[in-house]
Design an enzyme around this catalytic site. Structure first.
Site, short mmCIF file in Angstrom:
data_model
loop_
_atom_site.label_atom_id
_atom_site.label_comp_id
_atom_site.label_asym_id
_atom_site.label_seq_id
_atom_site.Cartn_x
_atom_site.Cartn_y
_atom_site.Cartn_z
N SER A 259 0.85 -1.20 0.00
CA SER A 259 0.00 0.00 0.00
C SER A 259 0.88 1.24 0.00
CB SER A 259 -0.91 0.02 1.23
OG SER A 259 -0.17 0.40 2.39
N ASP A 260 0.30 2.38 -0.32
CA ASP A 260 1.01 3.64 -0.15
C ASP A 260 0.92 4.06 1.32
OD1 ASP A 260 2.43 5.97 -0.68
OD2 ASP A 260 1.31 6.42 -2.49
N TYR A 261 1.62 5.14 1.65
CA TYR A 261 1.75 5.62 3.03
C TYR A 261 0.37 5.87 3.65
CZ TYR A 261 4.35 8.28 6.65
OH TYR A 261 4.92 8.74 7.80
#
Length: 754
Positions: free
Chosen positions: A280-282
């Protein structure tokens, strides 16, 4: 007994495994997973942050979780010694001693910085882009990093979006070539080699088309448009063997990408055959709460089931997957598959064989800022610069002996040279324009700042940070008076102006994409002196330049050229190096045109290019439809002349091929580089098609008077597209095959496909 002793018998090297090596890897991972508790399996899915932050959230209890085997990787830590200390905790103090993977946003360099990715795309030189990515991997891998969150391959026609700086611009074909080059450069032929990095293509998917150009915003798009115009660079990266992929923040078809099973499983895994891990992204899993699809528990369950293997910072998997398994909403099969993808990645990186493979202080000391990597930085910087205007051959300045006034807030600003995403850069090694020009032109150069970059001092400090804010304390009048005085006493004015580095990049959307007003005002006053003005333009995005460049002698767009910016800019201005860049994205004539791009589709009432306003046509009353500078455009210090394109045959069947050829002649007095571009148009199709699409290019170098014939092979794959049923088809009929200097300067020939 620690697992470390057991691992050595099974470890292997290689990004692409032989059948025997893959079998040994499977046996090793099966044995390892058989020893893991449920909590340890879930722990592999956890990616916290420590050190450098790229969002608002921070991770807690990082070291404690590593000891408990509840962490699979870590990002934000830099330096070989720091990484080794943390890796030793994982290997020596956790129950199974599974090594961590260490990631960082090595976007366009580690400590030595290269031009921003948008600028690298302007080089139209995949071989050099690959070389740059490998040089970045050399530095980062010596400093403990084994995983980079790059390349970003989002196609965008939205210059207000700050992250346009991180991608390859508006075209899917150019973007695909750049994506493949960067993957090859980072990963090489052997992921277990100590000087390579695991690449992570991002952001999957369609992040580059946000409404209003605002970062993290909604994307509204149909699947056919996505497949034809936005998804090809991701597919190209997968085909090139990229080892990991990052999901995007935006939603697609009403479902956030982080929980979008069609994107992450149906398309990526089942249709494209991707075998790497997906992160996932941040805090993207947490952010789905604001999207409105559930609480963190629901979002975590949906993300894992959709195809996310590793949770960056949200801690949702560590917190809720046990419950999801217990109540049957998550299957053990899905959990085990996610764990396997992560362990396979670590295995291929050689971390089970040597957890400290990427922690070599001696190699770091030898490679960081070394002359070989800086030479690559200078070479790439010059290749990326786009000469937008050059009235009367004002440039190059070599041999004139004239006095030069260097003016502007970016003239003596070495800290601004790298551009956005310079998380590990050493600012002390950056070369300013002033420094570079003094080396080349000596005491012929006089300097004055002239103005601050922005009127708003609060915004400027927010963008630069108090630690490196160099806002001048003098009044605007005092600075302007000094600049105009040296300008009047010089023969030529070089104005170093544009965006600050953090005016583009993540979280840096702008509604007004002109040069900031205090700089525009100073530029007008410099022009009013009557001296010829050369604008050295710094930007991470296309800017609206129409009013500003009208009376300038020359405009050299240098983007953000990296650590060696100053030397490269000075050498290009002096003519020691050639500005051979071509635009990878159109520069708008007016902000009201956005989005404006070359590969548009016709309406039923198209407006012929270059015509004045006509009512009841697809046009504006007050501005042209065309951009100020089109895709593929760029001048040089010599002049090229094109012949007519020719085809080896006027017809072909779907299994055949034809050769498209065009002769190019250097009509100038200097050697120069030219990017020969090939476009096609499907004249009639079952679905509407763009007016033209880039399908090939070749960068050539010609001596004065030299002619070269450049040839491209045209086959069915080049003429195919995804139809309404998402089938990749080449439909019979007539095609226009075009070649030339840019997307607006083309000759054409007709090809019929039977």
């Amino acid at each position: 007994m620690k697992l470390r002793n057991f691992l050595l018998a099974f470890a292997t090297a290689g990004a692409v495994l032989t059948a025997g090596a893959e079998s040994r890897m499977d046996s090793f991972i099966n044995s390892l997973m058989g020893k893991m508790t449920l909590e340890e399996k879930i722990g592999q899915l956890n990616l916290p942050v420590s050190g450098i932050l790229t969002g608002d959230a921070r991770s807690n209890n990082v070291i404690e979780n590593i000891r408990k085997g509840r962490t699979g990787g870590l990002f934000g830590v830099t330096g070989a010694e720091n990484v080794r200390k943390i890796q030793e905790i994982a290997v020596k103090e956790s129950r199974l001693g599974i090594p961590l993977i260490f990631g960082l946003d090595v976007i366009h360099g580690y400590e030595t910085h290269y031009p921003i990715p948008l600028a690298q795309a302007a080089s139209w030189n995949p071989v050099l882009v690959e070389k740059v990515a490998h040089a970045a991997a050399e530095e980062a891998s010596a400093s403990g990093i084994s995983w980079t969150f790059s390349p970003m391959v989002d196609v965008t026609r939205e210059p207000r979006w700050g992250r346009v700086a991180e991608g390859a611009g508006e075209d899917p074909y150019l973007g695909s070539r750049m994506a493949q080059a960067m993957v090859r450069g980072y990963q090489g032929n052997n992921l277990a080699a100590p000087n390579t990095l695991l690449a992570c293509v991002k952001h999957f998917a369609l992040y580059g088309a946000p409404e209003g150009g605002r970062d993290y915003n909604t994307v509204i798009m149909d699947r056919q448009t996505a497949m034809n115009e936005y998804l090809p660079p991701y597919k190209a990266a997968v085909d090139a063997g990229v080892g990991s992929l990052m999901a995007s923040f935006n939603e697609f078809e009403g479902i956030p990408a982080t929980a979008n099973k069609w994107l992450l499983t149906d398309l990526l895994r089942d249709r494209w055959g991707f075998k790497g891990m997906v992160v996932s992204d941040y805090t993207a899993i947490t952010e789905m709460i604001a999207h409105g699809i559930g609480d963190l528990e629901e979002c975590s369950v949906r993300a894992l089931n959709a195809g996310i293997d590793m949770d960056m910072v949200s801690e949702g998997f560590n917190t809720y997957v046990v419950k999801g398994i217990a109540d049957g909403r998550i299957s053990m099969q899905r959990l085990d598959q996610a764990v396997r993808y992560i362990l396979e990645t670590k295995y291929k990186l050689g971390l089970f064989d040597n957890p400290y493979l990427y922690c070599d202080p001696k190699r770091a000391a030898a490679v960081l800022h070394s002359e070989p990597v800086r030479a690559i930085a200078r070479e790439m910087a010059a290749e990326t610069m786009v000469l937008l205007k050059n009235e009367g051959n004002m440039l190059p300045l070599a041999g004139s002996g004239k006095r030069i006034a260097l003016v502007g807030p970016l003239a003596d600003a070495p800290w601004e040279m790298p551009g956005c995403w310079n998380v590990a850069t050493s600012k002390a090694h950056n070369v300013s324009v002033l420094e570079g020009m003094q080396k080349v032109f000596g005491d012929r150069v006089s300097y004055a700042k002239g103005c601050n970059a922005l009127c708003d001092s609060v915004l400027e400090r927010k963008l630069t940070g108090d630690y490196n804010s160099h806002r001048d304390g003098r009044t605007c009048d005092q600075m302007r008076k000094e600049a105009l005085e040296i300008a009047r006493n010089s023969d030529i004015i070089v104005a170093a102006m544009g965006e600050l580095m953090n005016m583009s990049g993540e979280g840096a959307s702008r509604a007004d994409i002109r040069i900031p007003e205090p700089q525009r005002k100073l530029l007008r006053e410099l022009v009013a002196t009557g001296k010829p003005v050369v604008l050295v333009l710094f930007t991470g995005r296309p800017l609206v330049l129409t009013e500003d460049v009208r009376d300038l002698a020359a405009v050299l767009n240098v983007w953000f050229a990296g650590s060696e910016a100053g030397d490269a800019i000075a050498e290009v201005l002096a003519g020691k190096m050639e500005p051979s860049g071509r635009l990878p994205i159109s520069f708008p004539y007016h902000i009201g045109q956005i989005p404006v791009h070359y590969n548009q589709k016709n309406s039923g009432r198209p407006m012929p290019p270059g015509r004045p306003y006509q009512k009841y046509r697809n046009s504006y009353q007050d501005i042209p439809n065309e951009p100020l500078y089109p895709f593929g455009y760029g001048l040089g210090y010599t002049r090229f002349e094109y012949g007519k394109i020719s085809l080896s045959a006027p017809e072909m069947d779907k299994t055949g091929k034809v050769t498209a050829s065009v002769a190019v002649t250097n009509k100038g007095k200097r050697a120069g580089k030219e990017v020969v571009q090939l476009y096609i148009r499907d004249i009639y199709a079952s679905s509407t098609r763009p007016v033209k699409e880039l399908k090939g290019f070749e960068k050539i170098e010609l001596a004065p008077g030299e002619t070269k014939t450049v040839s491209f092979t045209v086959d069915a794959s080049m003429l195919s597209f995804y139809n309404h049923d998402l089938e990749f088809v080449c439909e019979p009929g007539d095609f226009e095959i075009m070649a030339g200097h840019d997307s607006n300067s083309l000759s054409s020939a007709k090809l019929t496909v039977k």
